[in-house]
Design an enzyme around this catalytic site. Structure first.
Site, PDB file in Angstrom:
ATOM      1  N   CYS A 274     -83.613  -7.153   7.019  1.00 49.51           N
ATOM      2  CA  CYS A 274     -83.724  -5.746   7.421  1.00 49.51           C
ATOM      3  C   CYS A 274     -83.107  -4.776   6.425  1.00 49.51           C
ATOM      4  O   CYS A 274     -83.817  -3.978   5.810  1.00 49.51           O
ATOM      5  CB  CYS A 274     -83.056  -5.550   8.780  1.00 49.51           C
ATOM      6  SG  CYS A 274     -83.833  -6.536  10.054  1.00 49.51           S
TER       7      CYS A 274
HETATM    8  N1  LIG Z   1     -84.320 -10.895  11.911  1.00 48.88           N
HETATM    9  C1  LIG Z   1     -83.754  -9.797  12.395  1.00 48.88           C
HETATM   10  O1  LIG Z   1     -82.547  -9.773  12.629  1.00 48.88           O
HETATM   11  C2  LIG Z   1     -84.569  -8.553  12.712  1.00 48.88           C
HETATM   12  C3  LIG Z   1     -83.940  -7.519  13.425  1.00 48.88           C
HETATM   13  C4  LIG Z   1     -84.667  -6.382  13.743  1.00 48.88           C
HETATM   14  C5  LIG Z   1     -85.988  -6.271  13.317  1.00 48.88           C
HETATM   15  N2  LIG Z   1     -86.584  -7.258  12.591  1.00 48.88           N
HETATM   16  C6  LIG Z   1     -87.973  -7.072  12.223  1.00 48.88           C
HETATM   17  O2  LIG Z   1     -88.797  -7.900  13.064  1.00 48.88           O
HETATM   18  C7  LIG Z   1     -89.926  -8.387  12.342  1.00 48.88           C
HETATM   19  C8  LIG Z   1     -89.960  -9.910  12.401  1.00 48.88           C
HETATM   20  O3  LIG Z   1     -88.791 -10.409  11.761  1.00 48.88           O
HETATM   21  P1  LIG Z   1     -88.262 -11.877  11.981  1.00 48.88           P
HETATM   22  O4  LIG Z   1     -86.895 -11.911  11.411  1.00 48.88           O
HETATM   23  O5  LIG Z   1     -88.466 -12.346  13.384  1.00 48.88           O
HETATM   24  O6  LIG Z   1     -89.272 -12.700  11.033  1.00 48.88           O
HETATM   25  P2  LIG Z   1     -89.485 -14.289  11.001  1.00 48.88           P
HETATM   26  O7  LIG Z   1     -89.994 -14.598   9.634  1.00 48.88           O
HETATM   27  O8  LIG Z   1     -88.278 -14.986  11.517  1.00 48.88           O
HETATM   28  O9  LIG Z   1     -90.638 -14.557  12.061  1.00 48.88           O
HETATM   29  C9  LIG Z   1     -91.942 -14.141  11.894  1.00 48.88           C
HETATM   30  C10 LIG Z   1     -92.858 -15.187  12.497  1.00 48.88           C
HETATM   31  O10 LIG Z   1     -94.200 -14.686  12.400  1.00 48.88           O
HETATM   32  C11 LIG Z   1     -95.067 -15.765  12.078  1.00 48.88           C
HETATM   33  N3  LIG Z   1     -96.272 -15.192  11.510  1.00 48.88           N
HETATM   34  C12 LIG Z   1     -96.446 -14.636  10.294  1.00 48.88           C
HETATM   35  N4  LIG Z   1     -97.718 -14.188  10.171  1.00 48.88           N
HETATM   36  C13 LIG Z   1     -98.337 -14.445  11.336  1.00 48.88           C
HETATM   37  C14 LIG Z   1     -99.638 -14.212  11.821  1.00 48.88           C
HETATM   38  N5  LIG Z   1    -100.569 -13.605  11.062  1.00 48.88           N
HETATM   39  N6  LIG Z   1     -99.942 -14.630  13.063  1.00 48.88           N
HETATM   40  C15 LIG Z   1     -99.010 -15.253  13.822  1.00 48.88           C
HETATM   41  N7  LIG Z   1     -97.760 -15.494  13.416  1.00 48.88           N
HETATM   42  C16 LIG Z   1     -97.419 -15.080  12.190  1.00 48.88           C
HETATM   43  C17 LIG Z   1     -94.242 -16.627  11.143  1.00 48.88           C
HETATM   44  O11 LIG Z   1     -94.712 -17.959  11.103  1.00 48.88           O
HETATM   45  C18 LIG Z   1     -92.844 -16.525  11.770  1.00 48.88           C
HETATM   46  O12 LIG Z   1     -92.609 -17.543  12.718  1.00 48.88           O
HETATM   47  C19 LIG Z   1     -89.790  -7.816  10.937  1.00 48.88           C
HETATM   48  O13 LIG Z   1     -90.520  -6.627  10.858  1.00 48.88           O
HETATM   49  C20 LIG Z   1     -88.306  -7.507  10.816  1.00 48.88           C
HETATM   50  O14 LIG Z   1     -88.062  -6.470   9.880  1.00 48.88           O
HETATM   51  C21 LIG Z   1     -85.898  -8.414  12.300  1.00 48.88           C
END
Ligand SMILES: NC(=O)c1ccc[n+]([C@@H]2O[C@H](COP(=O)([O-])OP(=O)(O)OC[C@H]3O[C@@H](n4cnc5c(N)ncnc54)[C@H](O)[C@@H]3O)[C@@H](O)[C@H]2O)c1
Length: 442
Positions: A274
């Protein structure tokens, strides 16, 4: 009620489990079949999420995972939690969101609510996701005749659309998903009402805002707030150190002020999915409006310089023992970007390992949360590298230990007793006895 959550990562998985605990049937969709198989077998692949919790909800029929987007036909709402990284030119990469939008659109039913949660610039939901959903979804033809025209679905009329930013803090045991207020903006008033009702089933407090853009901008404000405040303490750390003042002592004192101050802590550089990334989503979008984000970019510049500062301190510490960086054995303690999690995305530890290796050091790492480095696009050279073990002989064998992440499971007293020299970027050695002579703060 049955919903789908797309993207079962650090954000989507805990959110799915929270809905499932709240008597909502959750279909978890992910592009990665390995994660799907693990989850359906009741196994967690994220260290701070318990397998038992997943297994219980799978057994109760409240949660199951799949790669099949066709099942979207059966749900009332779809929540999108896929990655929003930067591309190699440090510009927003919306490809995951848009690809997900296309996959959903093909199976979208009239009346379904689609909510985007991925962090992004203001305008994504209305300008980008909406267009992809509308261009790829069709209403059922009114008659079965072949020449009856197919009409595309429209947001706010045929399906509902909203944005609700994720506020997950992985590894935080104190605050649960349920109790983190959820900001929601809708494409129309009706869309907002639907999204409020959805989140109201699983989250204690839902906070409405006037539009998807306002909700998108709220998330960016939160993350930019962190980024600039971390940059501020990182800058003060360097200035105060030159004056012989310890920034950690100053922050502890300042935080006794009961109003108008909240503590942020310095470190070896920004990490995670992030804070190092999201501010640049706004910077990029602001250019479309002829606006510059100087403050945000300055914060980014200061934070990006931190690993260089740390390496200078490593050089100073080794120098004091008549040792050069080149040829020294250096142990980086902590590869995850923050304590007590296994998430190593954008971790400054990789930058440190790179910088030290470039200067000829033999750099190893210790991290019980990351036993082996997985292949990544950014650091392919480290794939397969393993964490060293933890015992006196191993720790003593390093010329210097560089604390990059302060996991609480590490025995810092043992580290203080065993290590030859320590550079501490997290104030992890503050309460260790008898080691102050060999600790350098950075
Ligand atoms: N990790 C954090 O602490 C956090 C906090 C707040 C916001 N965010 C935001 O949330 C969003 C997700 O982050 P995250 O950390 O969970 O990411 P992540 O990489 O842990 O998870 C994303 C998941 O999406 C899947 N994926 C990717 N493309 C796909 C598709 N086309 N169809 C289906 N599944 C698909 C991946 O396999 C993965 O399991 C981002 O925008 C991030 O900026 C993350």
């Amino acid at each position: 009620m049955k919903i789908a959550v797309v993207g079962l990562g650090y954000v989507g998985l805990p959110l799915s489990l929270q809905f499932a605990r709240s008597c909502v049937s959750v279909l978890g969709l992910d592009a990665d079949p390995k994660k799907v198989e693990l989850l359906n077998n009741g196994q967690s692949y994220i260290k701070h999420i318990q397998s038992a919790e997943i297994a219980e909800l799978v057994a109760a029929g409240k949660f199951y995972a799949s790669t099949d987007f066709g099942q979207i036909k059966e749900v009332e709402a779809v929540i999108i939690c896929v990655p929003t990284p930067l591309n190699k030119n440090r510009e927003p990469d919306l490809s995951y969101v848009l690809q997900t939008g296309r996959s959903i659109a093909r199976h979208l039913q009239q009346g379904t609510l689609v909510v985007l949660e991925s962090t992004t610039y203001p305008g994504t939901t209305e300008e980008d996701l909406r267009v992809v959903l509308e261009e790829n979804s069709y209403l059922k033809p009114e008659s079965s005749s072949l020449d009856s025209p197919r009409r595309r679905m429209r947001a706010g009329i045929d399906f509902h659309l909203a944005f609700s930013p994720e506020r997950e803090d992985p590894g935080n045991q104190q605050i649960k998903v349920k109790s983190i207020p959820k900001v929601v903006g809708g494409y129309t008033k009706d869309c907002l009402d639907r999204a409020m009702a959805l989140y109201g089933r699983a989250i204690d407090r839902v906070v409405p805002v006037s539009s998807c853009r306002a909700a998108e901008a709220t998330k960016l404000l939160e993350n930019i707030f962190r980024s600039v405040n971390i940059a501020l303490v990182n800058e003060l750390k360097v200035v105060y150190a030159a004056m012989g003042i310890d920034i950690w002592e100053v922050i502890e004192a300042a935080k006794t002020k009961p109003f108008g101050f909240m503590p942020f802590y310095p470190g070896p550089g920004l990490g995670g999915h992030c804070i190092p990334i999201d501010p640049f989503y706004l910077t990029w979008k602001a250019r479309e409006y002829g606006k510059h984000t100087r403050f945000i970019e300055l914060a980014g510049e200061i934070n990006t310089q931190m690993p260089q500062h740390v390496v200078h301190r490593v050089a100073d510490a080794l120098n004091s023992q008549q040792k050069p960086i080149s040829g020294s054995k250096i142990l980086i303690l902590g590869l995850a970007y923050k304590p007590n999690v296994d998430d190593d995305r954008e971790s400054p530890s990789y930058v440190l390992m790179n910088l030290l290796s470039e200067r000829g050091a033999e750099a190893e790492y210790y991290d019980p949360y990351v036993p082996v480095i997985k292949p990544t696009r950014e650091h392919p050279q480290f794939a397969g590298k393993k964490s060293v073990g933890w015992n006196q002989a191993i720790i003593e064998s390093f010329d210097l230990v560089l604390i990059a992440t302060n996991h609480s499971c590490v025995n810092y007293q043992e580290l203080g007793d065993w290590a030859q020299c320590i550079v501490d970027t997290r104030n992890a050695m503050a309460s260790v006895k008898g080691a102050s002579g060999k600790v350098w703060k950075a």
